[in-house]
Design a protein around this motif. Structure first.
Motif, PDB file in Angstrom:
ATOM      1  N   UNK A  98      -7.840   4.219  15.908  1.00 40.04           N
ATOM      2  CA  UNK A  98      -8.539   4.741  16.297  1.00 40.04           C
ATOM      3  C   UNK A  98      -8.485   5.669  17.728  1.00 40.04           C
ATOM      4  N   UNK A  99      -9.079   6.527  17.773  1.00 38.75           N
ATOM      5  CA  UNK A  99      -9.479   8.219  18.597  1.00 38.75           C
ATOM      6  C   UNK A  99     -10.665   7.819  19.534  1.00 38.75           C
ATOM      7  N   UNK A 104      -6.599  11.914  10.497  1.00 43.35           N
ATOM      8  CA  UNK A 104      -7.597  11.399  10.146  1.00 43.35           C
ATOM      9  C   UNK A 104      -7.615   9.794  11.254  1.00 43.35           C
ATOM     10  N   UNK A 105      -9.197   9.455  11.630  1.00 45.50           N
ATOM     11  CA  UNK A 105      -9.183   7.536  12.205  1.00 45.50           C
ATOM     12  C   UNK A 105     -10.529   7.287  11.425  1.00 45.50           C
ATOM     13  N   UNK A 106      -9.840   5.761  12.128  1.00 43.16           N
ATOM     14  CA  UNK A 106     -10.939   4.726  11.191  1.00 43.16           C
ATOM     15  C   UNK A 106     -11.988   4.625  12.239  1.00 43.16           C
ATOM     16  N   UNK A 107     -11.760   5.697  13.599  1.00 42.92           N
ATOM     17  CA  UNK A 107     -12.752   4.536  14.318  1.00 42.92           C
ATOM     18  C   UNK A 107     -12.617   5.859  15.482  1.00 42.92           C
ATOM     19  N   UNK A 127     -16.697  14.572  11.655  1.00 43.31           N
ATOM     20  CA  UNK A 127     -16.463  14.116  10.100  1.00 43.31           C
ATOM     21  C   UNK A 127     -15.378  14.137   9.449  1.00 43.31           C
ATOM     22  N   UNK A 128     -15.011  15.499   9.463  1.00 48.26           N
ATOM     23  CA  UNK A 128     -13.356  15.605   8.811  1.00 48.26           C
ATOM     24  C   UNK A 128     -12.102  14.779   9.367  1.00 48.26           C
ATOM     25  N   UNK A 129     -12.265  13.985  10.400  1.00 48.13           N
ATOM     26  CA  UNK A 129     -11.484  13.185  11.117  1.00 48.13           C
ATOM     27  C   UNK A 129     -11.291  12.237  10.903  1.00 48.13           C
ATOM     28  N   UNK A 130     -12.306  11.389  10.204  1.00 43.47           N
ATOM     29  CA  UNK A 130     -12.688  10.013   9.993  1.00 43.47           C
ATOM     30  C   UNK A 130     -12.077  10.275   8.264  1.00 43.47           C
ATOM     31  N   UNK A 131     -11.281   9.054   8.446  1.00 45.74           N
ATOM     32  CA  UNK A 131     -11.700   8.612   7.082  1.00 45.74           C
ATOM     33  C   UNK A 131     -12.383   8.150   6.573  1.00 45.74           C
ATOM     34  N   UNK A 171     -15.691   5.159  11.153  1.00 45.23           N
ATOM     35  CA  UNK A 171     -16.716   4.847  11.638  1.00 45.23           C
ATOM     36  C   UNK A 171     -16.360   6.436  12.893  1.00 45.23           C
ATOM     37  N   UNK A 172     -18.067   6.295  13.033  1.00 52.45           N
ATOM     38  CA  UNK A 172     -18.326   6.885  14.227  1.00 52.45           C
ATOM     39  C   UNK A 172     -19.401   6.614  15.573  1.00 52.45           C
TER      40      UNK A 172
END
Length: 340
Positions: free
Chosen positions: A164-165, A222-225, A239-243, A247-248
């Motif tokens: 999570x970020x 990348x992150x899950x959230x 978007x590019x750092x989301x799995x 979810x953003x």
């Protein structure tokens, strides 16, 4: 610090409240005397010890949210309250509430109504004040804590082990988000200024990033959230750092994020704009974490109620660490008789 000009009380059946007569600057606030709200069978009357200031408050005050909320002025702002129950409706009694209970609440009134000595709240929205928190600490939780919980748990579908970020990790919502994510087993990357890295690590962050030095949208991971608690980014940027199934979540509506939130329903990645509403179950879950020592309130500044204008000016600066709290009833006077 400047204070709003007080108006004399005319009789003992009135309460002090901060009334906003019209949209505009913080100078418009008026300390005045009005009648306490009358409760329905489902409600309780809370004698407020402390309230808090959230960014939504000064956005309402400025008229920025007139497009989503009707003009209800003059009125009393403030959605967070911590205090003692001074009157209980019949149906609320059946839920086990009684006079003298220490509680916290996220007010469901249109403008909140908590910049005052008393507020009426539906009993289903109450949580008992954790014994290990002061009234000032408890008052910080309802709106900001609910925002963080809904963002991570309900919209982000947080699971133990998720990456999570949290952007804006040292702010009011962010400090709760770091603790909630950690309590639920996530690995937390906190984004804030370097001066607050020690703080967010003390709240449970596994890693801290200085946004002055690093553009988070260019991270090679990348992150899950991705939870932007200060809404300084957009879904398209993140978007590019989301799995692939990440979810953003943003806290403020924008045309782009609202549009993507609709489109993303057809995609594996999710884009969400959080709108926190009073929810008793969520507030009680937050209280449970606090009772377990897993959630605490970081307080930046405490102002007396009649200095709410200064509290708003500080909040508008957008560099608050944790919460701004309003002291309505001091500890020295907390044993006074309840309103009758």
């Amino acid at each position: 610090m400047a204070t709003a000009e007080a108006q004399p009380e005319v009789n003992t059946n009135l309460m002090q409240a901060i009334v906003l007569p019209r949209y505009g600057s913080a100078d418009n606030f008026q300390v005045t005397s009005i009648r306490p709200p009358k409760i329905t069978a489902d409600q309780v009357l809370i004698k407020i010890h402390a309230a808090s200031v959230n960014p939504v408050d000064w956005k309402l005050r400025q008229g920025m949210l007139k497009w989503v909320m009707p003009d209800m002025l003059p009125g009393v702002l403030g959605f967070d309250a911590a205090g003692e129950i001074s009157e209980v409706g019949y149906a609320a009694q059946q839920q086990g509430w009684k006079v003298g209970d220490a509680v916290m609440a996220f007010s469901d009134n249109t403008l909140g109504g908590c910049y005052a000595e008393y507020v009426a709240v539906d009993a289903k929205l109450l949580a008992r004040k954790p014994d290990n928190l002061s009234y000032e600490e408890a008052a910080g939780i309802p709106l900001a804590g609910t925002t963080a919980w809904k963002s991570l748990v309900k919209l982000g579908q947080l699971h133990s082990g998720d990456e999570v970020l949290i952007n804006g990790a040292s702010g009011g919502v962010g400090t709760y988000a770091v603790q909630i994510a950690k309590a639920l087993g996530a690995k937390v990357t906190a984004v804030c200024s370097e001066s607050n890295h020690e703080l967010v690590r003390s709240l449970g962050a596994d890693e801290a990033i200085d946004y002055h030095q690093v553009n988070i949208t260019r991270l090679n991971r990348t992150f899950d959230i991705v939870f932007d608690a200060v809404s300084k980014s957009t879904y398209s940027e993140c978007r590019r750092i989301l799995n692939p199934t990440g979810h953003y979540i943003a806290t403020l509506p924008s045309v782009e994020n609202i549009g993507f939130s609709v489109i993303s329903k057809l995609q594996r990645q999710g884009c969400h704009v959080v709108l926190a509403r009073p929810d008793g179950d969520t507030l009680r879950a937050l209280a449970s974490l606090a009772n377990e020592g897993k959630l605490r309130t970081v307080i930046d500044t405490v102002y007396p109620l009649n200095e709410v204008a200064d509290a708003h000016r500080q909040s508008e600066g957008e560099h608050v660490v944790g919460k701004i709290v309003l002291q309505v009833l001091s500890e020295e006077t907390s044993n006074d008789e309840s309103y009758d």
